[in-house]
Write a protein that holds these residues in place. Sequence first.
Motif, short mmCIF file in Angstrom:
data_model
loop_
_atom_site.label_atom_id
_atom_site.label_comp_id
_atom_site.label_asym_id
_atom_site.label_seq_id
_atom_site.Cartn_x
_atom_site.Cartn_y
_atom_site.Cartn_z
N GLY A 101 40.15 47.57 37.47
CA GLY A 101 39.33 48.40 38.22
C GLY A 101 38.43 47.68 38.98
N ARG A 102 37.20 47.69 39.03
CA ARG A 102 36.21 46.97 40.01
C ARG A 102 35.55 45.92 39.08
N LEU A 103 36.12 45.39 38.10
CA LEU A 103 35.71 44.32 37.30
C LEU A 103 36.63 43.15 37.34
N ALA A 104 36.00 42.07 37.11
CA ALA A 104 36.84 40.89 36.84
C ALA A 104 35.98 39.81 35.74
N ALA A 105 36.39 39.40 34.65
CA ALA A 105 35.32 38.57 33.87
C ALA A 105 36.20 37.60 33.11
N VAL A 106 35.78 36.42 32.91
CA VAL A 106 36.30 35.50 31.97
C VAL A 106 35.08 34.93 31.06
N ALA A 107 35.54 34.89 29.75
CA ALA A 107 34.53 34.74 28.77
C ALA A 107 35.40 33.36 27.82
N ASP A 108 34.59 32.22 27.62
CA ASP A 108 35.21 31.31 26.84
C ASP A 108 34.44 30.83 25.48
N GLY A 109 34.98 31.37 24.53
CA GLY A 109 34.35 31.29 23.22
C GLY A 109 34.31 29.96 22.70
#
Length: 265
Positions: A31-39
């Motif tokens: 959709g209109r979202l992009a995210a990266v999470a680095d745990g």
Amino acid sequence: MSDRVLEIRSGAATDVGRVRQVNEDSVLAAGRLAAVADGMGGHAAGDVASRLAIQSLEQLLFAPGQLTTDEVLRAIDRANQEILDAAVSHPRASGMGTTLAGVAVVGLGGTDHFLIFNIGDSRVYRYADGALVQVTVDHSEVQELVSVGLLTAAEAQSDQRRNIVTRSLGSDPAPQPDTWFLPPNPGDRFLVCSDGLTTELSDDDIERRMASHAPPQVVADDLVAAALEAGARDNVTAIVIDLLDQDASSVVDGDTAPRPVLGDG
Ligand code: MN
């Protein structure tokens, strides 16, 4: 006044790398979202933390209508609480946390803008007019030292403390994300990535690859492949986001005069 809706296209790639056993990076590009999470966190809890962060943002995909900044910030806050709650019910996961960086298209003053958000040392870059610019500022010990002039950016790249993050989700009190609002410009391209990409590739190398006219998925795959080639000592994640050409969309300004129709020969 026109009220155009920005259309974006994104492509994402992630890899465990050549050294680690578990991929603790999580990614969302929809959709209109992009995210990266680095745990981060012992006993492989880092992947739990990064997944919780991404799942909280994923809820926004079901929200009707235009996304608001408030909704994004609330989802980030909710993610922090969920990570804290999970750590209480699974003591082995205590101390787990995650970075979170991304791009969302949100309404601002009646028009669509890019909202960039960041907690930690994952990054968002903007590529426009042939130049790559880092939008986010790392929340890391070495960045703090660079900011006060005790370390150069080049020294920070190889400093032993470069992995120490000074802000992360899974903290009490809840961490505040940094935010930026960028008006859309034709040709805008963004990169969201984990530090596993930026520790392996120089900004010059990333810029060269972002200059490609290939679709976002091809560029994201190429960036991750290059990090693997360079040794990929950490998990590697890249999302490339293109602002689609508005003239090619079916949205027409009310005040635009009719244009002659060109033949398709
Ligand atoms: Mn990492």
